[in-house]
Motif scaffolding. Sequence first.
Motif, PDB file in Angstrom:
ATOM      1  N   LYS A 181       0.864  -1.182   0.000  1.00 33.83           N
ATOM      2  CA  LYS A 181       0.000   0.000   0.000  1.00 33.83           C
ATOM      3  C   LYS A 181       0.897   1.227   0.000  1.00 33.83           C
ATOM      4  O   LYS A 181       1.670   1.445   0.926  1.00 33.83           O
ATOM      5  N   ALA A 182       0.799   2.001  -1.080  1.00 33.97           N
ATOM      6  CA  ALA A 182       1.600   3.217  -1.214  1.00 33.97           C
ATOM      7  C   ALA A 182       0.727   4.440  -0.950  1.00 33.97           C
ATOM      8  O   ALA A 182      -0.451   4.462  -1.323  1.00 33.97           O
ATOM      9  N   TYR A 183       1.339   5.431  -0.338  1.00 37.27           N
ATOM     10  CA  TYR A 183       0.667   6.691  -0.061  1.00 37.27           C
ATOM     11  C   TYR A 183       1.519   7.819  -0.624  1.00 37.27           C
ATOM     12  O   TYR A 183       2.734   7.835  -0.439  1.00 37.27           O
ATOM     13  N   ALA A 184       0.867   8.756  -1.305  1.00 39.28           N
ATOM     14  CA  ALA A 184       1.559   9.925  -1.838  1.00 39.28           C
ATOM     15  C   ALA A 184       1.302  11.102  -0.916  1.00 39.28           C
ATOM     16  O   ALA A 184       0.194  11.287  -0.411  1.00 39.28           O
ATOM     17  N   SER A 185       2.342  11.886  -0.709  1.00 41.01           N
ATOM     18  CA  SER A 185       2.258  13.023   0.199  1.00 41.01           C
ATOM     19  C   SER A 185       2.990  14.205  -0.408  1.00 41.01           C
ATOM     20  O   SER A 185       4.015  14.029  -1.080  1.00 41.01           O
ATOM     21  N   HIS A 186       2.483  15.391  -0.149  1.00 41.10           N
ATOM     22  CA  HIS A 186       3.161  16.596  -0.619  1.00 41.10           C
ATOM     23  C   HIS A 186       4.529  16.731   0.062  1.00 41.10           C
ATOM     24  O   HIS A 186       5.507  17.137  -0.552  1.00 41.10           O
ATOM     25  N   ASP A 187       4.599  16.366   1.348  1.00 43.43           N
ATOM     26  CA  ASP A 187       5.851  16.436   2.105  1.00 43.43           C
ATOM     27  C   ASP A 187       5.935  15.214   3.031  1.00 43.43           C
ATOM     28  O   ASP A 187       5.515  15.279   4.189  1.00 43.43           O
ATOM     29  N   PRO A 188       6.470  14.093   2.530  1.00 47.46           N
ATOM     30  CA  PRO A 188       6.503  12.864   3.335  1.00 47.46           C
ATOM     31  C   PRO A 188       7.193  13.019   4.689  1.00 47.46           C
ATOM     32  O   PRO A 188       6.766  12.404   5.665  1.00 47.46           O
ATOM     33  N   ALA A 189       8.232  13.819   4.784  1.00 49.40           N
ATOM     34  CA  ALA A 189       8.931  13.968   6.059  1.00 49.40           C
ATOM     35  C   ALA A 189       8.013  14.581   7.119  1.00 49.40           C
ATOM     36  O   ALA A 189       8.035  14.179   8.283  1.00 49.40           O
TER      37      ALA A 189
END
Length: 138
Positions: A77-85
């Motif tokens: 399961k992958a999640y995309a984020s504007h700023d993963p950190a």
Amino acid sequence: MFKKIMLPVDLAHVDKLALALDAGANLAKLYKIPVVYVGVTTEAPSALGHNPAEFTEKLRDFADDQGVRHGIATDAKAYASHDPATDLDETLIGAVKETGCDLVVMATHVPTVVDNVWPSNGGRVATHTDASVFLVRG
């Protein structure tokens, strides 16, 4: 006892996850349960993929390889984020709830003075979900 394991992975640093990967696989075998490998990526192009779909494919390939290597059932399961950190803790907390995992196995580091200011990712997951959290150092 447990029904499903979530194992967060950073595909850029898989070489540092060996102990956590083995611990998760061994627990999956012991309880005869699947492991969901969770990855968080940026929405912008990166070394791990030009887009979130490409990252998802790499994560799925990684999960499939782990399944064959350890003889366990896996999912990705992958999640995309504007700023993963910045978003990592909240993304992992949401992933625990979304995937229905009741055990999280994740790599961690040896605590330092900085951990007195910023809590660890594992600590946040443990205090904000109903899942048991197994932190693996090494």
